[in-house]
Design a protein around this motif. Structure first.
Motif, PDB file in Angstrom:
ATOM      1  N   UNK A  63      -7.276  -0.502 -20.855  1.00 47.80           N
ATOM      2  CA  UNK A  63      -6.775   0.703 -21.006  1.00 47.80           C
ATOM      3  C   UNK A  63      -6.958   1.652 -19.971  1.00 47.80           C
ATOM      4  N   UNK A  64      -5.944   2.116 -19.471  1.00 46.78           N
ATOM      5  CA  UNK A  64      -6.117   3.064 -18.496  1.00 46.78           C
ATOM      6  C   UNK A  64      -5.976   4.539 -18.488  1.00 46.78           C
ATOM      7  N   UNK A  65      -7.108   5.308 -18.562  1.00 40.84           N
ATOM      8  CA  UNK A  65      -7.224   6.647 -19.450  1.00 40.84           C
ATOM      9  C   UNK A  65      -6.371   7.584 -18.283  1.00 40.84           C
ATOM     10  N   UNK A  66      -6.251   7.278 -17.154  1.00 38.10           N
ATOM     11  CA  UNK A  66      -5.339   8.155 -16.406  1.00 38.10           C
ATOM     12  C   UNK A  66      -3.776   7.968 -17.142  1.00 38.10           C
ATOM     13  N   UNK A  67      -3.297   9.035 -17.264  1.00 37.51           N
ATOM     14  CA  UNK A  67      -1.779   8.954 -17.748  1.00 37.51           C
ATOM     15  C   UNK A  67      -0.815   8.378 -16.999  1.00 37.51           C
ATOM     16  N   UNK A  68      -0.847   8.492 -15.605  1.00 36.45           N
ATOM     17  CA  UNK A  68       0.386   7.927 -14.813  1.00 36.45           C
ATOM     18  C   UNK A  68      -0.490   6.865 -13.773  1.00 36.45           C
ATOM     19  N   UNK A  69      -0.029   5.790 -13.959  1.00 36.39           N
ATOM     20  CA  UNK A  69      -0.321   4.475 -13.434  1.00 36.39           C
ATOM     21  C   UNK A  69       0.872   3.733 -12.620  1.00 36.39           C
ATOM     22  N   UNK A  70       0.627   3.517 -11.438  1.00 37.52           N
ATOM     23  CA  UNK A  70       1.636   2.662 -10.621  1.00 37.52           C
ATOM     24  C   UNK A  70       2.228   3.350  -9.602  1.00 37.52           C
ATOM     25  N   UNK A  71       1.845   4.684  -9.427  1.00 36.17           N
ATOM     26  CA  UNK A  71       2.351   5.593  -8.407  1.00 36.17           C
ATOM     27  C   UNK A  71       2.523   5.026  -7.064  1.00 36.17           C
ATOM     28  N   UNK A  72       1.455   4.294  -6.567  1.00 33.58           N
ATOM     29  CA  UNK A  72       1.400   3.833  -5.183  1.00 33.58           C
ATOM     30  C   UNK A  72       1.957   2.210  -5.110  1.00 33.58           C
ATOM     31  N   UNK A  73       2.372   1.797  -6.196  1.00 39.41           N
ATOM     32  CA  UNK A  73       3.011   0.359  -6.029  1.00 39.41           C
ATOM     33  C   UNK A  73       1.848  -0.439  -5.860  1.00 39.41           C
ATOM     34  N   UNK A  74       2.140  -1.598  -5.474  1.00 35.94           N
ATOM     35  CA  UNK A  74       1.100  -2.697  -5.046  1.00 35.94           C
ATOM     36  C   UNK A  74       1.322  -3.081  -3.463  1.00 35.94           C
ATOM     37  N   UNK A  75       0.288  -3.488  -2.951  1.00 34.87           N
ATOM     38  CA  UNK A  75       0.470  -4.055  -1.497  1.00 34.87           C
ATOM     39  C   UNK A  75      -0.246  -5.244  -1.586  1.00 34.87           C
ATOM     40  N   UNK A  76      -0.199  -5.919  -0.222  1.00 38.10           N
ATOM     41  CA  UNK A  76      -0.978  -7.171  -0.275  1.00 38.10           C
ATOM     42  C   UNK A  76      -2.205  -7.175   0.547  1.00 38.10           C
ATOM     43  N   UNK A  77      -2.719  -5.908   0.805  1.00 41.71           N
ATOM     44  CA  UNK A  77      -4.109  -5.758   1.406  1.00 41.71           C
ATOM     45  C   UNK A  77      -5.214  -5.381   0.624  1.00 41.71           C
ATOM     46  N   UNK A  78      -5.024  -4.845  -0.719  1.00 39.49           N
ATOM     47  CA  UNK A  78      -6.002  -4.500  -1.460  1.00 39.49           C
ATOM     48  C   UNK A  78      -6.659  -5.314  -2.601  1.00 39.49           C
ATOM     49  N   UNK A  79      -5.902  -6.273  -2.920  1.00 40.59           N
ATOM     50  CA  UNK A  79      -6.410  -7.156  -4.006  1.00 40.59           C
ATOM     51  C   UNK A  79      -7.877  -7.810  -3.606  1.00 40.59           C
ATOM     52  N   UNK A  80      -8.612  -7.804  -4.783  1.00 42.64           N
ATOM     53  CA  UNK A  80     -10.094  -8.054  -4.618  1.00 42.64           C
ATOM     54  C   UNK A  80     -10.155  -9.644  -4.761  1.00 42.64           C
ATOM     55  N   UNK A  81      -9.266 -10.298  -5.228  1.00 42.60           N
ATOM     56  CA  UNK A  81      -9.363 -11.812  -5.440  1.00 42.60           C
ATOM     57  C   UNK A  81      -7.887 -12.411  -5.589  1.00 42.60           C
ATOM     58  N   UNK A  93       2.233   6.355 -19.074  1.00 41.19           N
ATOM     59  CA  UNK A  93       3.270   6.587 -18.471  1.00 41.19           C
ATOM     60  C   UNK A  93       3.391   5.829 -17.072  1.00 41.19           C
ATOM     61  N   UNK A  94       4.236   4.907 -16.991  1.00 44.68           N
ATOM     62  CA  UNK A  94       3.955   4.222 -15.875  1.00 44.68           C
ATOM     63  C   UNK A  94       5.060   4.765 -14.831  1.00 44.68           C
ATOM     64  N   UNK A  95       4.730   4.548 -13.562  1.00 39.51           N
ATOM     65  CA  UNK A  95       5.711   5.115 -12.485  1.00 39.51           C
ATOM     66  C   UNK A  95       7.128   4.732 -12.443  1.00 39.51           C
ATOM     67  N   UNK A  96       8.022   5.406 -12.468  1.00 40.08           N
ATOM     68  CA  UNK A  96       9.512   4.802 -12.423  1.00 40.08           C
ATOM     69  C   UNK A  96       9.801   4.496 -10.969  1.00 40.08           C
ATOM     70  N   UNK A  97       9.396   5.215 -10.032  1.00 38.04           N
ATOM     71  CA  UNK A  97       9.410   4.316  -8.568  1.00 38.04           C
ATOM     72  C   UNK A  97       8.047   4.746  -7.842  1.00 38.04           C
ATOM     73  N   UNK A  98       7.608   3.504  -7.387  1.00 36.82           N
ATOM     74  CA  UNK A  98       6.468   3.937  -6.548  1.00 36.82           C
ATOM     75  C   UNK A  98       6.805   4.592  -5.154  1.00 36.82           C
ATOM     76  N   UNK A  99       5.732   5.265  -4.615  1.00 34.76           N
ATOM     77  CA  UNK A  99       5.876   6.017  -3.533  1.00 34.76           C
ATOM     78  C   UNK A  99       4.681   5.923  -2.628  1.00 34.76           C
ATOM     79  N   UNK A 100       4.637   4.982  -1.807  1.00 30.43           N
ATOM     80  CA  UNK A 100       3.667   4.869  -0.902  1.00 30.43           C
ATOM     81  C   UNK A 100       4.050   3.986   0.544  1.00 30.43           C
ATOM     82  N   UNK A 101       3.933   4.215   1.685  1.00 36.93           N
ATOM     83  CA  UNK A 101       3.996   3.688   2.797  1.00 36.93           C
ATOM     84  C   UNK A 101       3.757   2.130   2.732  1.00 36.93           C
ATOM     85  N   UNK A 102       2.697   1.806   2.011  1.00 35.48           N
ATOM     86  CA  UNK A 102       2.000   0.291   2.021  1.00 35.48           C
ATOM     87  C   UNK A 102       2.599  -0.337   0.840  1.00 35.48           C
ATOM     88  N   UNK A 103       3.278   0.450   0.013  1.00 40.88           N
ATOM     89  CA  UNK A 103       3.866  -0.671  -1.219  1.00 40.88           C
ATOM     90  C   UNK A 103       4.761  -1.415  -0.823  1.00 40.88           C
TER      91      UNK A 103
END
Length: 381
Positions: A63-81, A93-103
């Motif tokens: 459960x994520x306590x931060x209300x807004x999740x997904x704002x920066x999308x997903x990239x292929x560099x940050x996974x830990x496994x 409240x999931x992000x409707x549109x991610x906004x990040x240059x790495x996404x």
């Protein structure tokens, strides 16, 4: 369990059912289907991609306590496994549109592609307060059709295995040894026992000129020393440390030889058991990247990253005699006085309950890798 995924139905109705009977209704986020696990909450404002891919979250619904999740999308560099490990995911409240240059894709798309059942549109503040009062417990997320019979869904949740007594580290660890080369000249070699290791951990060692030989959780003492290590590392990982008899036996053999030893998270609990201390399950655990920990030797307070539901039962107010010499608690959590680190005074061994590899942040505890290097330098001298 492996959730059933039905991509393309992200607006399907969904319900979260806790073991004690409380329910929360929302809509599907990620895959549509069902999943079971242990409900826990993470207080980090950022770093959701590192959380999702941390093997220590195996069989847990986060459960994520931060209300807004997904704002920066997903990239292929940050996974830990190599994959997402959480059993389920809960956001308000999931992000409707991610906004990040790495996404490269949205978080919803990533969860759907990996078959991770989630739920959004629920009051995560109320859910978190409930878990703080009642404790972490079994939970199910159900979405799509046939979610109106809450009594039947509750029965399925209560049939799920609890986290206490779960032996999980071998399920997430590597099956084959591999090597992470040193960055620059090789100064030392470390054998790292993978109990659920995060990718940033051997990278932090490689940055310090260490060649890291990552070994399966089932590695024997002979396999550990076949790498010719200057030091031995025991990683983080999921499950109940009371079940980890094999890693405890391997660690005791390392302590007998006096090889420099460093443990993180599950590795801290393994050291506790190896020294003769007990472990116990916390009411709701510590998860997030904003946990205050005090170094008892220096008095310095560090803001640290955590992910653990079990802790070591060791005295805070005195030095303990162990089969390997004197030991003391080195760090303590300022929120609840939980043991956050152990140190041997007569052998080169120490551990911490938190995550100094800092993925994602903060970097207050990075010095612990330098402390490990110092132990290996002293041993070599």
């Amino acid at each position: 369990m492996t959730p059933a995924a039905v991509p393309g139905r992200a607006k399907a109705p969904a319900v979260l059912v806790l073991e004690d009977g409380r329910t929360f209704r929302g809509r599907a986020y990620g895959a549509v289907g069902q999943t079971l696990g242990e409900a826990v909450f993470s207080t980090g404002m950022t770093g959701y991609q590192e959380t999702l891919t941390d093997p220590s979250y195996h069989r847990q619904v986060v459960v994520m306590t931060a209300p807004h999740v997904g704002n920066t999308g997903v990239n292929d560099e940050d996974p830990e496994s190599r994959r997402v490990w959480v059993a389920g995911y809960v956001v308000r409240d999931p992000a409707r549109v991610p906004s990040n240059w790495r996404s490269v894709r949205s978080l919803d798309e990533e969860l759907t592609a990996q078959g991770v059942v989630g739920i959004c549109g629920v009051d995560t503040r109320a859910l978190t307060r409930h878990l703080r009062e009642r404790g972490a417990m079994r939970v199910g997320i159900f979405s799509g059709d046939a979610i109106d019979d809450e009594a039947a869904l509750l029965a399925r949740v209560r049939q799920a295995p609890p986290m206490a007594g779960a032996d999980l580290c071998a399920e997430v660890a590597t099956s084959e040894p591999y090597v992470v080369p040193a960055i620059g000249p090789r100064r030392f070699t470390v054998a790292a026992v993978d109990l659920g290791i995060k990718g940033m951990t051997p990278h932090r060692m490689a940055e310090r000129g260490i060649e890291v030989h990552v070994l399966p959780a089932t590695a024997t003492v002979e396999e550990v020393y076949a790498a010719g290590p200057d030091g031995v590392f025991f990683s983080n990982g999921p499950g109940d440390p009371a079940t980890a008899d094999h890693p405890v036996a391997v660690m005791r053999a390392v302590l007998e030889r006096g090889t420099p030893l460093f443990g993180i998270c599950f590795g801290n609990q393994i050291l506790g058991r190896a020294l003769g201390f007990g472990t116990y399950k916390l009411k709701y655990g510590h998860r997030g990247i904003n946990q205050p920990v005090k170094d008892l030797a220096t008095g310095k307070v560090e803001v640290t990253a955590h992910n653990h539901g079990f802790a070591v039962d060791a005295p805070l107010d005195r030095i303990s005699d162990t089969p390997y010499g004197r030991a003391e608690v080195s760090h303590v959590c300022l929120n609840d006085n939980v043991v956050e680190g152990l140190r041997l005074l007569d052998r080169p061994a120490f551990s911490v309950q938190y995550h100094p590899e800092a993925a994602a942040g903060p970097h207050d505890a990075a010095y612990l890798f330098d402390r490990f290097v110092s132990l290996m330098e002293d041993r070599r001298a």
